[in-house]
Scaffold this motif. Structure first.
Motif, PDB file in Angstrom:
ATOM      1  N   GLU A 264       0.740  -1.327   0.167  1.00  0.00           N
ATOM      2  CA  GLU A 264      -0.028  -0.137   0.068  1.00  0.00           C
ATOM      3  C   GLU A 264       0.724   1.242  -0.125  1.00  0.00           C
ATOM      4  OE1 GLU A 264      -2.904  -0.185  -0.416  1.00  0.00           O
ATOM      5  OE2 GLU A 264      -3.757  -1.833   0.070  1.00  0.00           O
ATOM      6  N   ILE A 265       2.231   1.186  -0.150  1.00  0.00           N
ATOM      7  CA  ILE A 265       3.088   2.297   0.093  1.00  0.00           C
ATOM      8  C   ILE A 265       2.901   3.297  -0.911  1.00  0.00           C
ATOM      9  CG2 ILE A 265       4.868   1.294  -1.065  1.00  0.00           C
ATOM     10  CD1 ILE A 265       4.685   3.591   2.163  1.00  0.00           C
ATOM     11  N   ALA A 266       2.509   2.891  -2.136  1.00  0.00           N
ATOM     12  CA  ALA A 266       2.309   3.576  -3.462  1.00  0.00           C
ATOM     13  C   ALA A 266       1.045   4.426  -3.534  1.00  0.00           C
ATOM     14  CB  ALA A 266       2.067   2.539  -4.535  1.00  0.00           C
ATOM     15  N   GLU A 267       0.300   4.235  -2.305  1.00  0.00           N
ATOM     16  CA  GLU A 267      -0.814   5.033  -2.070  1.00  0.00           C
ATOM     17  C   GLU A 267      -0.359   6.462  -1.219  1.00  0.00           C
ATOM     18  OE1 GLU A 267      -3.464   5.010  -3.664  1.00  0.00           O
ATOM     19  OE2 GLU A 267      -3.126   2.921  -4.580  1.00  0.00           O
ATOM     20  N   PHE A 268       0.609   6.504  -0.765  1.00  0.00           N
ATOM     21  CA  PHE A 268       1.243   7.454   0.051  1.00  0.00           C
ATOM     22  C   PHE A 268       2.340   7.951  -0.348  1.00  0.00           C
ATOM     23  CE2 PHE A 268      -1.101   4.750   2.989  1.00  0.00           C
ATOM     24  CZ  PHE A 268      -1.728   5.718   3.816  1.00  0.00           C
ATOM     25  N   LYS A 269       1.959   9.269  -1.024  1.00  0.00           N
ATOM     26  CA  LYS A 269       2.900  10.461  -1.614  1.00  0.00           C
ATOM     27  C   LYS A 269       3.153  11.533  -0.655  1.00  0.00           C
ATOM     28  CE  LYS A 269       3.775   7.522  -5.019  1.00  0.00           C
ATOM     29  NZ  LYS A 269       5.135   6.708  -5.097  1.00  0.00           N
ATOM     30  N   PRO A 270       4.433  12.236  -0.654  1.00  0.00           N
ATOM     31  CA  PRO A 270       4.468  13.162   0.319  1.00  0.00           C
ATOM     32  C   PRO A 270       3.312  14.372  -0.579  1.00  0.00           C
ATOM     33  CG  PRO A 270       6.623  12.546  -0.236  1.00  0.00           C
ATOM     34  CD  PRO A 270       5.798  11.706  -1.020  1.00  0.00           C
ATOM     35  N   GLY A 271       2.870  15.359   0.490  1.00  0.00           N
ATOM     36  CA  GLY A 271       1.871  16.298  -0.083  1.00  0.00           C
ATOM     37  C   GLY A 271       0.400  15.612   0.012  1.00  0.00           C
ATOM     38  N   LYS A 272       0.179  14.309   0.081  1.00  0.00           N
ATOM     39  CA  LYS A 272      -1.111  13.647   0.014  1.00  0.00           C
ATOM     40  C   LYS A 272      -2.060  13.956   1.235  1.00  0.00           C
ATOM     41  CE  LYS A 272      -3.686   9.117  -0.386  1.00  0.00           C
ATOM     42  NZ  LYS A 272      -4.213   9.334  -1.332  1.00  0.00           N
ATOM     43  N   ASN A 273      -3.320  14.396   1.182  1.00  0.00           N
ATOM     44  CA  ASN A 273      -4.249  14.967   2.156  1.00  0.00           C
ATOM     45  C   ASN A 273      -4.692  13.395   2.856  1.00  0.00           C
ATOM     46  OD1 ASN A 273      -3.771  17.735   1.856  1.00  0.00           O
ATOM     47  ND2 ASN A 273      -4.975  17.833   0.213  1.00  0.00           N
ATOM     48  N   VAL A 274      -4.661  13.455   4.016  1.00  0.00           N
ATOM     49  CA  VAL A 274      -5.233  12.466   4.818  1.00  0.00           C
ATOM     50  C   VAL A 274      -6.041  12.930   5.850  1.00  0.00           C
ATOM     51  CG1 VAL A 274      -3.362  11.063   4.428  1.00  0.00           C
ATOM     52  CG2 VAL A 274      -3.319  12.116   6.050  1.00  0.00           C
TER      53      VAL A 274
END
Length: 380
Positions: free
Chosen positions: A220-230
């Motif tokens: 699942e790490i591909a779904e987390f990029k710097p700048g992604k809102n959570v």
């Protein structure tokens, strides 16, 4: 239809045959009336969502934590702060025994005084040699030698002065001071302990931005990029929800857990305290949508996985082959054979036969088509 014994005795043989046939017809009619209509519990496959939610738990921590240690060796004589205490820049956190360093300062002062006296002595010799040289009573070599001795004495004096400054700094370093405002989060050494230079003694979480550290598996790490809102929720307060942003993603996985460290920045909120447990939710696209059904809905016929679907118009059930993708703790993932809108028998599949009349018991529950890691719906 029943005939008494007296009537049967009064009938001829032909009459008995007719009566027997009549009784058989009544039995068949009674069997037809007792055709079974079995109540069943079902789920309906709902429309799949285009996105799924990824949720991971982590702890709130300061974006910057300073592990402070002494710049010199020594024995700790005082610890002036406790865990959880707020400190300001310049506050003294701990001290080590300064006795040896005070002696070094005294020794350096004495060396500097001696060096300065030496400079005065050779300076007089240099000036006398210069006067004699100008009057031709001394050779040029003697004058140059006196000048060289003076320069060496000056260099020795400057070195002694630097040694004194260094010794004074050593005394200053016996106090461990906070370099920024923050909260003490841990104590690594205490009074009486001898520590080396650089040994972490007190850790201070610097005031300012807070973040949540989570561990994300490699799939699942591909779904987390710097700048992604959570979204960030907190176990201590269900009403507290904040918008966070992925700040940093580790470049390599942890060799033990095979997960990647992800840091999520949080907005400044006084309700968020260090050490709180937070839940980070991020949305991800469903690349492969699978239908999720309860395990009790799965059956087998002729070595083929099947489910029993309900024809709503005729209220009958029919076997339908399916392709199972995976088994999960909350149900079965189906890759092929079902679509949104299908009604599936969720319990009692061992009693089902083709075209069996059924009655839906308790209405129709919704079973969502979901991603491979989606949640299974519940029966109602």
């Amino acid at each position: 239809m029943f005939l008494s014994n007296s009537i049967l005795r009064g009938l001829p043989v032909a009459g008995l045959i007719v009566a027997a046939l009549g009784l058989a017809g009544c039995s068949q009619e009674k069997a037809e009336v007792k055709d079974i209509i079995r109540p069943v519990k079902v789920v309906e496959i709902a429309q799949a969502h285009d996105t799924r939610t990824l949720s991971y738990s982590g702890s709130v921590r300061a974006r910057t934590e300073s592990a402070l240690g002494f710049r010199i060796n020594g024995k700790i004589t005082e610890r002036l702060v406790d865990i959880g205490q707020h400190v300001a820049q310049g506050d003294v956190l701990a001290r080590i025994d300064p006795a040896d360093y005070d002696l070094s300062v005294n020794s350096a002062k004495a060396a500097l005084d001696a060096a300065e006296r030496q400079v005065e002595t050779v300076d007089l010799a240099r000036k006398r040699s210069e006067q004699l040289y100008t009057k031709n009573f001394a050779s040029k070599a003697q004058f140059e030698q006196a000048t060289l001795a003076y320069n060496q004495a000056v260099a020795t004096r400057d070195s002694a002065r630097s040694a004194l400054d260094q010794a004074k700094n050593q005394v200053i370093y016996t106090d461990l001071k906070a370099d920024r405002n923050g909260i003490v989060t841990s104590v690594g050494a205490d009074v009486g302990q001898v520590v080396g230079s650089g040994t972490p003694v007190i850790t201070v979480a610097v005031d300012g931005e807070k973040e949540v550290l989570i561990a994300v598996p490699e799939m699942e790490i591909a779904e987390f990029k710097p700048g992604k809102n959570v979204k960030a929720g907190f176990w201590s307060d269900n009403a507290l929800a904040l918008e966070g942003k992925v700040r940093e993603v580790a470049g390599s996985a942890d060799p033990q857990s095979r997960t990647f460290a992800v840091r999520v920045s949080l907005p400044n909120d006084p309700r968020v305290l260090l050490g709180m447990t937070a839940s980070i939710e991020a949305s991800a696209a469903n690349e492969r949508q699978l239908v999720s059904i309860p395990l009790s809905a799965l059956a087998e016929k002729d070595s083929q996985s099947i489910v029993w679907t309900v024809d709503r118009g005729a209220d009958t059930v029919h076997a339908r082959p399916i392709k199972v993708a995976a088994f999960a703790a909350d149900g079965v993932r189906v890759a092929e054979g079902l679509k949104p809108g299908d009604v599936v028998v969720a319990a009692g599949t061992q009693f089902m036969t083709e075209n069996l009349k059924v009655k839906l018991a308790g209405g129709i529950a919704q079973q969502s088509a979901s991603a491979e890691d989606g949640d299974a719906g519940q029966l109602r």
